[in-house]
Design a protein around this motif. Structure first.
Motif, PDB file in Angstrom:
ATOM      1  N   PRO A  12     -19.702  10.726 -14.844  1.00 19.06           N
ATOM      2  CA  PRO A  12     -20.632  11.594 -14.106  1.00 19.06           C
ATOM      3  C   PRO A  12     -21.283  12.657 -14.980  1.00 19.06           C
ATOM      4  O   PRO A  12     -22.414  13.071 -14.703  1.00 19.06           O
ATOM      5  CB  PRO A  12     -19.747  12.223 -13.022  1.00 19.06           C
ATOM      6  CG  PRO A  12     -18.655  11.211 -12.803  1.00 19.06           C
ATOM      7  CD  PRO A  12     -18.383  10.629 -14.165  1.00 19.06           C
ATOM      8  N   ASP A  13     -20.587  13.112 -16.051  1.00 17.37           N
ATOM      9  CA  ASP A  13     -21.199  14.126 -16.900  1.00 17.37           C
ATOM     10  C   ASP A  13     -22.415  13.582 -17.638  1.00 17.37           C
ATOM     11  O   ASP A  13     -23.371  14.327 -17.915  1.00 17.37           O
ATOM     12  CB  ASP A  13     -20.183  14.701 -17.886  1.00 17.37           C
ATOM     13  CG  ASP A  13     -19.567  13.657 -18.801  1.00 17.37           C
ATOM     14  OD1 ASP A  13     -19.343  12.512 -18.354  1.00 17.37           O
ATOM     15  OD2 ASP A  13     -19.302  13.978 -19.974  1.00 17.37           O
ATOM     16  N   LEU A  14     -22.432  12.276 -17.927  1.00 11.59           N
ATOM     17  CA  LEU A  14     -23.603  11.682 -18.561  1.00 11.59           C
ATOM     18  C   LEU A  14     -24.721  11.460 -17.545  1.00 11.59           C
ATOM     19  O   LEU A  14     -25.909  11.578 -17.890  1.00 11.59           O
ATOM     20  CB  LEU A  14     -23.235  10.379 -19.259  1.00 11.59           C
ATOM     21  CG  LEU A  14     -22.296  10.536 -20.459  1.00 11.59           C
ATOM     22  CD1 LEU A  14     -22.023   9.191 -21.116  1.00 11.59           C
ATOM     23  CD2 LEU A  14     -22.867  11.518 -21.478  1.00 11.59           C
ATOM     24  N   GLN A  15     -24.367  11.151 -16.301  1.00  8.72           N
ATOM     25  CA  GLN A  15     -25.389  11.112 -15.247  1.00  8.72           C
ATOM     26  C   GLN A  15     -26.041  12.487 -15.102  1.00  8.72           C
ATOM     27  O   GLN A  15     -27.261  12.600 -14.969  1.00  8.72           O
ATOM     28  CB  GLN A  15     -24.765  10.675 -13.920  1.00  8.72           C
ATOM     29  CG  GLN A  15     -24.343   9.208 -13.883  1.00  8.72           C
ATOM     30  CD  GLN A  15     -23.643   8.852 -12.585  1.00  8.72           C
ATOM     31  OE1 GLN A  15     -22.542   9.339 -12.325  1.00  8.72           O
ATOM     32  NE2 GLN A  15     -24.289   8.031 -11.772  1.00  8.72           N
ATOM     33  N   GLU A  16     -25.228  13.529 -15.154  1.00 11.47           N
ATOM     34  CA  GLU A  16     -25.758  14.886 -15.039  1.00 11.47           C
ATOM     35  C   GLU A  16     -26.598  15.253 -16.258  1.00 11.47           C
ATOM     36  O   GLU A  16     -27.628  15.933 -16.135  1.00 11.47           O
ATOM     37  CB  GLU A  16     -24.601  15.878 -14.855  1.00 11.47           C
ATOM     38  CG  GLU A  16     -25.008  17.321 -14.696  1.00 11.47           C
ATOM     39  CD  GLU A  16     -25.748  17.619 -13.402  1.00 11.47           C
ATOM     40  OE1 GLU A  16     -26.112  18.801 -13.201  1.00 11.47           O
ATOM     41  OE2 GLU A  16     -25.971  16.711 -12.587  1.00 11.47           O
ATOM     42  N   LEU A  17     -26.196  14.797 -17.440  1.00 10.02           N
ATOM     43  CA  LEU A  17     -26.989  15.047 -18.651  1.00 10.02           C
ATOM     44  C   LEU A  17     -28.390  14.459 -18.505  1.00 10.02           C
ATOM     45  O   LEU A  17     -29.389  15.130 -18.823  1.00 10.02           O
ATOM     46  CB  LEU A  17     -26.295  14.434 -19.867  1.00 10.02           C
ATOM     47  CG  LEU A  17     -27.127  14.420 -21.165  1.00 10.02           C
ATOM     48  CD1 LEU A  17     -27.404  15.843 -21.651  1.00 10.02           C
ATOM     49  CD2 LEU A  17     -26.427  13.593 -22.243  1.00 10.02           C
ATOM     50  N   VAL A  18     -28.484  13.236 -18.012  1.00  9.99           N
ATOM     51  CA  VAL A  18     -29.793  12.604 -17.850  1.00  9.99           C
ATOM     52  C   VAL A  18     -30.596  13.317 -16.776  1.00  9.99           C
ATOM     53  O   VAL A  18     -31.809  13.537 -16.929  1.00  9.99           O
ATOM     54  CB  VAL A  18     -29.630  11.100 -17.552  1.00  9.99           C
ATOM     55  CG1 VAL A  18     -30.975  10.462 -17.204  1.00  9.99           C
ATOM     56  CG2 VAL A  18     -29.002  10.385 -18.755  1.00  9.99           C
ATOM     57  N   ARG A  19     -29.954  13.720 -15.694  1.00 12.56           N
ATOM     58  CA  ARG A  19     -30.655  14.462 -14.640  1.00 12.56           C
ATOM     59  C   ARG A  19     -31.252  15.756 -15.194  1.00 12.56           C
ATOM     60  O   ARG A  19     -32.439  16.051 -14.994  1.00 12.56           O
ATOM     61  CB  ARG A  19     -29.701  14.786 -13.498  1.00 12.56           C
ATOM     62  CG  ARG A  19     -30.391  15.496 -12.329  1.00 12.56           C
ATOM     63  CD  ARG A  19     -29.401  16.094 -11.355  1.00 12.56           C
ATOM     64  NE  ARG A  19     -28.754  17.285 -11.859  1.00 12.56           N
ATOM     65  CZ  ARG A  19     -29.311  18.505 -11.864  1.00 12.56           C
ATOM     66  NH1 ARG A  19     -30.539  18.687 -11.393  1.00 12.56           N
ATOM     67  NH2 ARG A  19     -28.645  19.538 -12.333  1.00 12.56           N
ATOM     68  N   VAL A  47     -30.584  14.077  -7.976  1.00 14.17           N
ATOM     69  CA  VAL A  47     -29.189  14.489  -8.124  1.00 14.17           C
ATOM     70  C   VAL A  47     -28.496  13.500  -9.051  1.00 14.17           C
ATOM     71  O   VAL A  47     -29.023  12.433  -9.352  1.00 14.17           O
ATOM     72  CB  VAL A  47     -28.465  14.575  -6.768  1.00 14.17           C
ATOM     73  CG1 VAL A  47     -29.116  15.637  -5.891  1.00 14.17           C
ATOM     74  CG2 VAL A  47     -28.466  13.227  -6.055  1.00 14.17           C
ATOM     75  N   TYR A  48     -27.290  13.872  -9.511  1.00 15.16           N
ATOM     76  CA  TYR A  48     -26.679  13.104 -10.603  1.00 15.16           C
ATOM     77  C   TYR A  48     -26.457  11.638 -10.241  1.00 15.16           C
ATOM     78  O   TYR A  48     -26.617  10.757 -11.084  1.00 15.16           O
ATOM     79  CB  TYR A  48     -25.375  13.762 -11.063  1.00 15.16           C
ATOM     80  CG  TYR A  48     -24.148  13.387 -10.273  1.00 15.16           C
ATOM     81  CD1 TYR A  48     -23.344  12.314 -10.659  1.00 15.16           C
ATOM     82  CD2 TYR A  48     -23.789  14.092  -9.128  1.00 15.16           C
ATOM     83  CE1 TYR A  48     -22.217  11.966  -9.942  1.00 15.16           C
ATOM     84  CE2 TYR A  48     -22.673  13.750  -8.402  1.00 15.16           C
ATOM     85  CZ  TYR A  48     -21.888  12.679  -8.821  1.00 15.16           C
ATOM     86  OH  TYR A  48     -20.780  12.325  -8.090  1.00 15.16           O
ATOM     87  N   ASP A  49     -26.118  11.325  -8.975  1.00 13.82           N
ATOM     88  CA  ASP A  49     -25.849   9.921  -8.674  1.00 13.82           C
ATOM     89  C   ASP A  49     -27.112   9.131  -8.339  1.00 13.82           C
ATOM     90  O   ASP A  49     -27.037   7.957  -7.959  1.00 13.82           O
ATOM     91  CB  ASP A  49     -24.779   9.761  -7.587  1.00 13.82           C
ATOM     92  CG  ASP A  49     -25.190  10.294  -6.230  1.00 13.82           C
ATOM     93  OD1 ASP A  49     -26.258  10.938  -6.146  1.00 13.82           O
ATOM     94  OD2 ASP A  49     -24.449  10.067  -5.256  1.00 13.82           O
ATOM     95  N   ASP A  50     -28.291   9.756  -8.517  1.00 18.19           N
ATOM     96  CA  ASP A  50     -29.542   8.987  -8.521  1.00 18.19           C
ATOM     97  C   ASP A  50     -29.751   8.293  -9.868  1.00 18.19           C
ATOM     98  O   ASP A  50     -30.674   7.482 -10.013  1.00 18.19           O
ATOM     99  CB  ASP A  50     -30.744   9.906  -8.262  1.00 18.19           C
ATOM    100  CG  ASP A  50     -30.791  10.428  -6.837  1.00 18.19           C
ATOM    101  OD1 ASP A  50     -30.415   9.665  -5.916  1.00 18.19           O
ATOM    102  OD2 ASP A  50     -31.206  11.582  -6.641  1.00 18.19           O
ATOM    103  N   ILE A  51     -28.928   8.645 -10.847  1.00 16.06           N
ATOM    104  CA  ILE A  51     -29.032   8.060 -12.188  1.00 16.06           C
ATOM    105  C   ILE A  51     -28.288   6.730 -12.197  1.00 16.06           C
ATOM    106  O   ILE A  51     -27.063   6.687 -12.046  1.00 16.06           O
ATOM    107  CB  ILE A  51     -28.447   9.008 -13.253  1.00 16.06           C
ATOM    108  CG1 ILE A  51     -29.111  10.396 -13.162  1.00 16.06           C
ATOM    109  CG2 ILE A  51     -28.585   8.406 -14.644  1.00 16.06           C
ATOM    110  CD1 ILE A  51     -30.607  10.395 -13.347  1.00 16.06           C
ATOM    111  N   ILE A  63     -36.111   8.901 -18.989  1.00 10.58           N
ATOM    112  CA  ILE A  63     -35.102   9.355 -19.943  1.00 10.58           C
ATOM    113  C   ILE A  63     -33.837   8.539 -19.750  1.00 10.58           C
ATOM    114  O   ILE A  63     -33.473   8.176 -18.621  1.00 10.58           O
ATOM    115  CB  ILE A  63     -34.786  10.844 -19.728  1.00 10.58           C
ATOM    116  CG1 ILE A  63     -35.980  11.701 -20.154  1.00 10.58           C
ATOM    117  CG2 ILE A  63     -33.546  11.275 -20.510  1.00 10.58           C
ATOM    118  CD1 ILE A  63     -35.754  13.175 -19.985  1.00 10.58           C
ATOM    119  N   SER A  64     -33.161   8.272 -20.859  1.00  8.92           N
ATOM    120  CA  SER A  64     -31.871   7.589 -20.775  1.00  8.92           C
ATOM    121  C   SER A  64     -30.950   8.090 -21.869  1.00  8.92           C
ATOM    122  O   SER A  64     -31.386   8.694 -22.854  1.00  8.92           O
ATOM    123  CB  SER A  64     -32.041   6.070 -20.912  1.00  8.92           C
ATOM    124  OG  SER A  64     -32.416   5.730 -22.244  1.00  8.92           O
ATOM    125  N   CYS A  65     -29.667   7.830 -21.681  1.00 12.01           N
ATOM    126  CA  CYS A  65     -28.703   8.001 -22.764  1.00 12.01           C
ATOM    127  C   CYS A  65     -27.790   6.783 -22.760  1.00 12.01           C
ATOM    128  O   CYS A  65     -27.696   6.051 -21.766  1.00 12.01           O
ATOM    129  CB  CYS A  65     -27.902   9.293 -22.630  1.00 12.01           C
ATOM    130  SG  CYS A  65     -26.640   9.297 -21.345  1.00 12.01           S
TER     131      CYS A  65
END
Length: 223
Positions: free
Chosen positions: A9-16, A58-62, A35-37
């Protein structure tokens, strides 16, 4: 095979947060760009959704994919350029972030089908890796465009232009990809202003370009 238990989830948040950073920095407008990582430990790619307001994501839209293109986790339609991002991660194993922007001055040169040289400015020589080439025109979201970007980027460049479209920038991490994006747009504006005067720039020698690139790798910054 990576699975949903490997999603971070921290990487989802990073992309958000990086999407917010991109829109607030003026590197794109509206819902354009993406954007991606890539988590090299698990082989998972995290990418922004298609056509959503960056301030409302939000983060889980990633969405999360493996590098073969299989969906691992996500409920949104991903950016149409997900194949382009995945192609870059497969072609350049040293990178972990990819930023596709629609900046004004870079897009001026992409719309003319012109490359941007790195021997124009010290920061270009240090950050951009190689000549910023303009990829052949292909429709957005196609495999053809993904292949054109991989070809234009090659083995050394950290950026390329998408003809009549925008720019793609890569980095070892997200801050690195944003640094490349910022330097590219700055250098494109400098190049445009030089051209607007009817003048030409005085190129930095190949030897000095190589010296600056080695300096950045070995001596610049803190230990």
């Amino acid at each position: 095979m990576p699975s949903s238990k490997d999603v971070k989830p921290d990487l989802q948040e990073l992309v958000r947060l990086s999407g917010v950073r991109m829109i607030d920095s003026g590197l794109t407008v509206a819902t354009w760009g993406n954007i991606s990582c890539c988590d090299r430990e698990t082989g998972l790619m995290y990418i922004t959704p298609s056509g959503m307001n960056y301030h409302e994501i939000v983060y889980d839209d990633i969405n999360v994919y493996d590098l073969k293109g299989n969906l691992v986790q996500g409920h949104r339609r991903p950016s149409i350029e997900h194949d382009m991002h995945r192609g870059m991660y497969n072609a350049r194993p040293e990178i972990s972030a990819c930023v596709h922007t629609h900046p004004i001055f870079s897009t001026v040169f992409s719309s003319m089908g012109e490359n941007i040289p790195i021997n124009l400015h010290d920061e270009a020589a240090q950050a951009l890796g190689d000549t910023v080439r303009c990829a052949d025109y292909c429709l957005p979201g196609t495999i053809d465009l993904a292949s054109a970007v991989v070809r234009a980027m090659g083995e050394k460049a950290n950026a390329c232009l998408l003809r009549n479209h925008g720019a793609v920038c890569i980095g070892e991490d997200m801050d690195g990809a944003f640094k490349v994006s910022t330097v590219l747009e700055m250098v494109a504006e400098i190049y445009w202003r030089i051209r607007a005067t009817g003048s030409t720039y005085i190129p930095i020698s190949d030897e000095n370009v190589a010296a600056m690139q080695m300096f950045v790798k070995t001596k610049y910054g803190q230990y």
